[in-house]
Design a protein around this motif. Structure first.
Motif, short mmCIF file in Angstrom:
data_model
loop_
_atom_site.label_atom_id
_atom_site.label_comp_id
_atom_site.label_asym_id
_atom_site.label_seq_id
_atom_site.Cartn_x
_atom_site.Cartn_y
_atom_site.Cartn_z
N ASN A 123 41.73 33.35 40.62
CA ASN A 123 41.43 32.95 39.25
C ASN A 123 42.65 32.48 38.48
OD1 ASN A 123 42.52 35.63 39.14
ND2 ASN A 123 41.70 35.84 37.07
N VAL A 167 37.39 33.13 34.22
CA VAL A 167 37.97 31.79 34.12
C VAL A 167 36.86 30.74 33.98
CG1 VAL A 167 39.40 30.07 35.28
CG2 VAL A 167 40.03 32.46 35.39
N TYR A 199 43.00 32.36 31.43
CA TYR A 199 42.53 33.72 31.67
C TYR A 199 42.98 34.66 30.55
CZ TYR A 199 41.86 38.12 34.28
OH TYR A 199 41.49 39.37 34.69
#
Length: 673
Positions: A123, A167, A199
């Motif tokens: 991510n 995300v 994030y």
């Protein structure tokens, strides 16, 4: 050679005592290092034999010494009060074998080993903490292969979990981007850095309004539906970030064989197969009341069985045959399937480990994902894969390099295997745990972070990817190379830019990998640039420099060290080795030869304890002994030709062993430093 002789002595003593005292149950002989090499190389306490043999330790030691006979490679045994056998190695025998690079055969257990490491959520960019996992795991793989084991290297990819979902929420809910927008961003350099910042923004968005967490829940459901737009966007993001992770680790010469993904564990119905087996065996039960009502649960590892009344209710995951109350008290329950039907991380991990051991009856599809510069192929799981592919899974042993915070989850998987009756598999499942990596305040400041006055007084600063505070792995490598490059430029201006960059890169990687390995895995690391890159003390560059120094001796002598090693073994006679290694005047150099003989012994120790720090310590001690030897003995100006040849043989042997030790640590040696 040290390991060979240790095993040989222990075996002979046990055989001697069993033959001498038939029918008496005896423990195995234990070997310890004496406090000083002058006393010998092995010390064997005889006390454990005293009670079963009804004799004093000193008398038993004398009996062994007088009756055991000659042992190849052993010079003598001496009895020492209050009950020890001190064993002296035949220095000439060991040195001649080392000089000739003899490799004694050893028993190699059957079966393939699977080492899972790195396992970063796809991510955002990899950070310094991930580097510790990857370096530990890769070094353990190298240790196993050095010991002759067949190893598969896997990097488990959680591409359907909360971190990827967050995300996706960032792109779709905060930035309002379409799939086409995401595809365009992926084509830009370092997409993983973009995701790193996004994030952190998502975490702030959740904190602003807890109602925003509903977007996470909806996204998690969407990701598990392979036909959804959400799943397609998650696949794009996670695959692009994963490729960046593999590229980052490739910079450290870390390779993988297979990348199994959670999405295939779900879509190929691994979990369904495991779920059925777990229910049928009674490992999973359905919770009908309390905070976990509607969930499938299992007993937490380490808790005892209790009975708990309850009435099972039906849900979409259950058949009439499944109707049974959960016998597990609420505080002892580990939720495996949530009340909304989604499978938790541990559930998918149980299915994955059943596949690892060949216990699931299902397999992945496989397709090629990444080709390394050496042409090694890294494969990834797929729903529909290539017909011809390597065979993965179905292994004899498993080592999972996962941080200490995941101990409960790892123990839960082991208990699930036991609950299914697979005790042998559970016994060969090792959680290779380790602690976190932080930064020294100085390092954090050098990386541009603003520190409070309180932060500046701390011993270390914790990193947090969710808060966006941390060191990206690529940034760390880049900064290390810049720092090393300035030193190399000042020392070797005559070299080309490409040569100086290559040397700086080797030094930087050596510094980073050594720093990650020199601390025992249960220690918290506070990373520091200055300490890691130092050419002095217990560092990678210090060990590398010892090899460079050894090579420079041969360069000045106009000799090839490898060719010299092959020739000198036949030129030096036992008498020559004896002249320079025997008696008190030879003890100092003998300690160097003795240390070099211990590599296989140290490797065994690292594997048995899952602790690569022992190898780092071994590299440092050997380099330290060599540097002392170098300063005390003017090798090239030695007037006695026989002694000069012996000293050169010592240098060649140490250089060879240090190169091998560092290679197991994933460290190469530059031509100059």
């Amino acid at each position: 050679m040290y390991r060979l002789l240790e095993h040989r002595v222990a075996r002979r003593i046990t055989e001697f005592l069993v033959h001498r005292y038939p029918g008496v149950g005896l423990p195995d002989a234990v070997i310890e290092p004496p406090p000083r090499v002058e006393l010998g190389e092995f010390a064997i306490p005889i006390f454990p034999f005293a009670k079963p043999l009804r004799s004093s330790p000193l008398r038993i030691a004398e009996t062994i010494r007088d009756g055991i006979g000659a042992i190849e490679g052993i010079a003598e045994m001496q009895v020492a009060p209050p009950g020890y056998l001190n064993v002296k190695i035949d220095r000439v025998w060991v040195a001649a074998a080392l000089a000739a690079d003899q490799k004694p055969s050893s028993h190699i257990p059957a079966g393939k080993i699977l080492v899972e490491h790195t396992s970063i959520n796809p991510n955002k960019a990899a950070h310094i903490g991930h580097l510790r996992n990857a370096v530990l795991g890769d070094t353990f793989v190298r240790l196993l292969r050095y010991a002759g084991r067949e190893v598969d290297v896997q990097n488990y990819i959680d591409n359907t979990g909360v971190q990827v979902a967050d995300v996706v929420v960032g792109f779709t809910q905060i930035e309002k981007k379409s799939r086409a927008d995401v595809e365009a961003l992926i084509r830009q350099p370092r997409f993983d850095y973009y995701c790193w910042d996004l994030y952190a923004r998502v975490s702030q968005w959740y904190e602003q309004d807890k109602g925003n967490l509903q977007a996470r829940r909806e996204t998690l459901h969407g990701i598990e539906d392979p036909a959804s737009e959400t799943a397609a966007i998650a696949e794009l993001i996670s695959t692009a970030v994963l490729r960046r992770h593999v590229e980052t680790m490739d910079r450290l010469d870390i390779e993988y064989d297979f990348l199994p993904r959670e999405s295939e564990i779900l879509h190929l119905h691994f979990w369904d197969a495991a779920f059925t087996k777990l229910k049928d065996a009674g490992v999973l039960t359905y919770e009908t009341e309390g905070k976990n009502k509607g969930c499938w649960v299992m007993r937490r590892a380490g808790t005892s069985a209790t009975s708990k009344p309850g009435i099972a209710a039906k849900d979409e995951n259950r058949s009439d045959a499944d109707i049974r109350p959960s016998p597990i008290s609420e505080e002892d329950q580990k939720v495996i399937v949530r009340s909304n039907g989604t499978v938790g991380y541990v559930g998918k991990d149980i299915a994955y480990h059943m596949w690892k051991f060949g216990l699931l009856g299902r397999d992945f599809g496989y397709r090629k994902f990444y080709r390394y510069p050496n042409q090694h192929e890294c494969w990834i799981s797929a729903i529909d894969g290539e017909k011809i592919h390597p065979h993965f899974g179905d292994v004899a042993e498993i080592y999972n390099v996962i941080d200490a915070r995941q101990s409960e989850a790892q123990n839960t998987v082991i208990e699930a295997l036991r609950g299914l009756g697979h005790n042998e598999a559970a016994d060969h499942y090792t959680h290779f745990s380790y602690e976190m990596v932080a930064l020294t305040p100085r390092c954090a400041a050098e990386l541009g972070y603003t520190l409070s006055e309180e932060d500046k007084t701390r011993s270390y600063i914790e990193v947090s990817g969710r808060k966006g505070f941390g060191v990206k792995a690529d940034d760390l490598l880049d900064q290390l190379i810049v720092s090393a490059r300035s030193e190399v430029d000042s020392r070797h201006p005559q070299l080309t830019d490409a040569e100086r960059l290559a040397i700086a890169t080797q030094i930087s990687i050596g510094a980073l990998r050594y720093f990650m390995l020199k601390f025992t895995k249960q220690s918290v690391i506070a990373f520091d640039f200055k300490e890691a890159l130092s050419f002095e003390g217990e560092t990678g560059p210090y060990a590398q420099y010892a090899v460079v120094r050894a090579a420079s001796i041969f360069k000045k002598a106009a000799l090839d060290p490898d060719v010299f090693s092959q020739e000198i073994a036949s030129k030096l006679s036992p008498e020559d080795f004896a002249e320079f290694l025997q008696a008190d005047h030879g003890t100092e150099i003998w300690e160097l030869w003795l240390a070099a003989s211990k590599t296989s012994y140290i490797v065994d120790q690292c594997i048995a304890t899952t602790e690569p720090a022992y190898l780092a310590k071994h590299a440092f001690q050997l380099a330290q002994l060599f540097n002392t030897f170098y300063h005390r003995h003017p090798i090239l100006s030695e007037s006695d030709d026989k002694r000069k040849q012996f000293l050169l043989a010592t240098v060649a042997m140490v250089r060879r062993e240090l190169i091998r030790i560092l290679a197991v640590m994933g460290i190469t040696v530059p031509q100059v430093m």
